[in-house]
Scaffold this active site. Structure first.
Site, short mmCIF file in Angstrom:
data_model
loop_
_atom_site.label_atom_id
_atom_site.label_comp_id
_atom_site.label_asym_id
_atom_site.label_seq_id
_atom_site.Cartn_x
_atom_site.Cartn_y
_atom_site.Cartn_z
N LYS A 42 -26.41 14.30 15.61
CA LYS A 42 -26.89 13.07 14.98
C LYS A 42 -26.72 11.94 15.99
O LYS A 42 -25.99 12.10 16.98
CB LYS A 42 -26.13 12.79 13.69
CG LYS A 42 -24.67 12.41 13.89
CD LYS A 42 -24.10 11.92 12.57
CE LYS A 42 -22.74 11.34 12.73
NZ LYS A 42 -22.17 10.88 11.48
N THR A 71 -9.46 19.42 7.10
CA THR A 71 -10.21 19.99 5.97
C THR A 71 -9.81 21.46 5.84
O THR A 71 -10.06 22.24 6.76
CB THR A 71 -11.72 19.87 6.22
OG1 THR A 71 -12.02 18.50 6.45
CG2 THR A 71 -12.52 20.38 5.04
N LYS A 78 -12.08 16.72 -0.76
CA LYS A 78 -12.71 16.67 0.56
C LYS A 78 -13.90 17.63 0.65
O LYS A 78 -15.00 17.26 1.06
CB LYS A 78 -11.66 17.01 1.62
CG LYS A 78 -12.21 17.25 2.98
CD LYS A 78 -12.73 15.99 3.60
CE LYS A 78 -13.64 16.31 4.76
NZ LYS A 78 -13.79 15.21 5.67
N PHE A 106 -28.52 9.59 2.40
CA PHE A 106 -28.49 11.05 2.53
C PHE A 106 -29.70 11.72 1.89
O PHE A 106 -29.66 12.86 1.47
CB PHE A 106 -27.16 11.64 2.03
CG PHE A 106 -26.15 11.67 3.15
CD1 PHE A 106 -25.65 10.49 3.66
CD2 PHE A 106 -25.75 12.86 3.74
CE1 PHE A 106 -24.77 10.50 4.73
CE2 PHE A 106 -24.87 12.88 4.81
CZ PHE A 106 -24.38 11.70 5.30
N CYS A 120 -18.76 19.71 10.73
CA CYS A 120 -18.17 19.59 9.39
C CYS A 120 -19.03 20.22 8.29
O CYS A 120 -18.67 21.26 7.75
CB CYS A 120 -17.90 18.13 9.06
SG CYS A 120 -16.82 17.35 10.28
N ASP A 122 -1.06 16.56 21.22
CA ASP A 122 -2.19 17.49 21.31
C ASP A 122 -1.85 18.55 22.35
O ASP A 122 -1.16 18.26 23.33
CB ASP A 122 -3.47 16.74 21.71
CG ASP A 122 -4.72 17.54 21.39
OD1 ASP A 122 -5.42 17.20 20.42
OD2 ASP A 122 -5.01 18.53 22.12
N LEU A 172 -14.07 10.23 7.40
CA LEU A 172 -14.78 9.50 8.47
C LEU A 172 -16.00 10.27 8.95
O LEU A 172 -16.03 11.50 8.94
CB LEU A 172 -13.84 9.15 9.62
CG LEU A 172 -13.28 10.22 10.54
CD1 LEU A 172 -14.26 10.68 11.58
CD2 LEU A 172 -12.05 9.65 11.22
N ASN A 182 -18.14 16.86 0.89
CA ASN A 182 -19.05 17.38 1.91
C ASN A 182 -20.10 18.32 1.31
O ASN A 182 -21.26 18.33 1.74
CB ASN A 182 -18.27 18.07 3.04
CG ASN A 182 -17.76 17.06 4.06
OD1 ASN A 182 -17.96 15.86 3.90
ND2 ASN A 182 -17.09 17.53 5.09
C1 UGA Z 1 -19.48 14.34 7.50
C2 UGA Z 1 -19.27 13.46 6.26
O1 UGA Z 1 -20.37 12.58 6.11
C3 UGA Z 1 -17.97 12.66 6.36
O2 UGA Z 1 -17.75 11.93 5.18
C4 UGA Z 1 -16.82 13.65 6.59
O3 UGA Z 1 -15.58 12.96 6.75
C5 UGA Z 1 -17.09 14.46 7.85
O4 UGA Z 1 -18.34 15.17 7.70
C6 UGA Z 1 -15.96 15.42 8.03
O5 UGA Z 1 -15.81 16.32 7.20
O6 UGA Z 1 -15.15 15.24 8.95
P1 UGA Z 1 -20.38 13.87 9.99
O7 UGA Z 1 -20.31 15.35 10.19
O8 UGA Z 1 -19.82 12.96 11.03
O9 UGA Z 1 -19.64 13.45 8.61
O10 UGA Z 1 -21.92 13.51 9.85
P2 UGA Z 1 -22.91 13.01 8.69
O11 UGA Z 1 -23.19 11.57 8.88
O12 UGA Z 1 -22.44 13.45 7.36
O13 UGA Z 1 -24.22 13.81 9.06
C7 UGA Z 1 -24.23 15.24 9.00
C8 UGA Z 1 -25.59 15.79 9.33
O14 UGA Z 1 -26.49 15.52 8.28
C9 UGA Z 1 -26.23 15.25 10.60
O15 UGA Z 1 -26.77 16.34 11.33
C10 UGA Z 1 -27.33 14.34 10.09
O16 UGA Z 1 -28.41 14.24 10.98
C11 UGA Z 1 -27.72 15.04 8.80
N1 UGA Z 1 -28.36 14.15 7.79
C12 UGA Z 1 -27.65 13.11 7.26
C13 UGA Z 1 -29.65 14.40 7.36
O17 UGA Z 1 -30.31 15.38 7.81
N2 UGA Z 1 -30.21 13.60 6.43
C14 UGA Z 1 -29.54 12.55 5.87
O18 UGA Z 1 -30.11 11.85 5.02
C15 UGA Z 1 -28.24 12.29 6.32
#
Ligand code: UGA
Length: 443
Positions: free
Chosen positions: A327, A121, A208, A253, A264, A30, A150, A212
């Protein structure tokens, strides 16, 4: 196997530690000397549950080290590219400068037979371009694409026990060799029966961003239903429970609320749209513009509700904000809906006090103009209004009677539809949420 991991953030840091714990010999590279020093001492440079334990386990094997020097990647059979691809300032497109720099730094150290494995990505077409660079820079080496799915907050489990492996292989005569190395490095997951989808480079990159984009669309769909519920008096939580019972739809979701943020989903759907324009398929993804707008409208609606609750203006009102991370189980505040609402209320003259179990430091760095408190009771002292904006379990489980004793007015806005309204009403609170009817306090 000897492997290098280039870029040691949320993705690469966990990937490097995970591969070492699985028995591989790993060097993480890094550019950031602070991050390298922390990781090398076994300290996680960001909050991620189980990462400290995984780092300790990996370091104890003596097979994990971190460095700022890309030359130390020499001699590894696989080189994972895990650098960030943020949104370009003022544009929708992705900024590929870190990916390009990583490949340029790696090229002089590649040997024939090496496989560079992209995990970042990227806009579709990037892998093909990088593949040409790798083959030209080191004949006999190749590039594969192996996207990562992830989630922050669950990164360790998602890395050690992925639900699928996507292997995008180049059609350059090295397919069998690249496949064999990737199957060897992921042997533990494959032995457990993890499904593998083998594709070309193009499809692997698309998988990917398509995943998303689908997740973002699902969230915005339920938030659009929340808007309909607000206009008609329905309850979006009941609606989600009911449609989520259909196995074809599924309940995951479909949690309506403040919408998606983080490093992301927001930038990935924008970069996907930008790329669609570049490849002449702009219409295919115009719906994502609506997905983005619905998502951002939720933040505006939350500020509207706060204003309403305060009798038309938040100026001079004390507002407690529970949650700053995008989150729960993360200290990441990139494009955090919670922080964006807090900042809007501050702009309107509110006395906003924010708290978060893990993200206060990052939030303070990104919004030094906000006030921060160590915990919910301190944040809510004399508050006219309490906003729950990130559904940390400790906030969902708050005792409304105890919190009711420190506030000036018992008014809760639940931005994540996270708490049990009946419990809060019984403790004398009025309750409002996105996509649900307002509830007065029980008298
Ligand atoms: C997301 C994807 O879920 C992963 O699969 C992916 O690998 C990652 O992006 C990436 O591209 O690296 P992440 O950003 O860690 O993961 O978070 P999520 O769990 O997807 O949540 C994203 C946002 O959606 C959060 O702000 C969460 O609060 C919101 N959310 C999630 C909702 O508003 N409602 C839901 O029902 C679920």
């Amino acid at each position: 196997m000897r492997v290098s991991v280039i870029g040691c953030g949320y993705l690469g840091g966990v990937h490097a530690a995970g591969l070492a714990a699985l028995g591989h010999d790993v060097v993480g590279v890094d550019l950031d000397p602070d991050r390298v020093e922390q990781l090398d001492r076994g300290r996680a440079p960001f909050y991620e549950p189980q990462l400290p334990e995984l780092l300790a386990e990996a370091r104890a094997t003596g097979r994990l080290r971190f460095t700022t020097d890309p030359a130390e990647a020499a001699g590894c059979a696989l080189h994972f590219l895990c650098v960030g691809t943020p949104q370009r300032p003022g544009e929708h497109a992705a900024d590929l400068r870190f990916v390009d720099a990583a490949v340029a730094a790696l090229l002089p150290h590649l040997r024939p037979g090496d496989v560079v494995v992209g995990k970042s990505t990227v806009p579709v077409g990037t892998a093909e371009r990088l593949h040409e660079q790798v083959v030209a820079g080191c004949p006999g080496a190749t590039l594969a694409w192996n996207p990562e799915f992830l989630r922050e907050g669950h990164a360790v489990r998602d890395t050690l026990e992925p639900d699928r492996l996507v292997l995008g292989l180049a059609d350059d005569g090295t397919r069998d060799h690249a496949r064999a190395l990737l199957h060897e490095v992921y042997a533990a997951a494959l032995d457990r029966g993890t499904p593998v989808v083998e594709t070309d480079l193009t499809t692997a990159q698309l998988v990917k961003v398509a995943a998303n984009a689908f997740l973002a669309t699902k969230i915005s769909f339920i938030n659009a239903m929340a808007e309909m519920c607000e206009a008609t008096g329905g309850d979006v939580t009941d609606l989600a429970d009911a449609i989520g019972r259909d196995a074809r739809i599924g309940r995951q979701f479909l949690s309506a609320g403040l919408g998606f943020g983080g490093g992301c989903l927001p930038k990935d759907i924008r970069a996907f749209m930008a790329r669609a324009g570049e490849v002449g398929a702009v219409q295919a993804l115009t719906f994502l513009r609506e997905v983005d707008s619905i998502n951002l409208r939720r933040r505006v609606r939350m500020a509207d509700l706060a204003r309403e609750e305060c009798g038309g203006s938040v100026a001079g009102r004390r507002i407690a904000v529970l949650g700053a991370a995008f989150k729960p189980h993360s200290d990441d505040v990139r494009d955090s809906p919670a922080l964006s609402v807090a900042a809007q209320l501050l702009l309107e003259g509110g006395e906003v006090v924010v708290t978060d179990p893990q993200a206060v430091e990052n939030a303070r760095r990104s919004r030094p103009d906000l006030k921060f408190a160590a915990g919910p009771e301190e944040a809510a002292a004399d508050a006219d209004l309490v906003l729950l904006l990130t559904e940390w379990p400790e906030y969902v489980g708050i005792d409304p009677r105890a919190l009711g004793r420190v506030v000036r007015h018992r008014r809760l806005l639940d931005g994540r539809n996270a708490v049990d309204p009946a419990r809060w009403r019984a403790a004398g609170w009025s309750y409002r949420a996105l996509g649900r009817p307002a509830l007065a306090a029980e008298s």
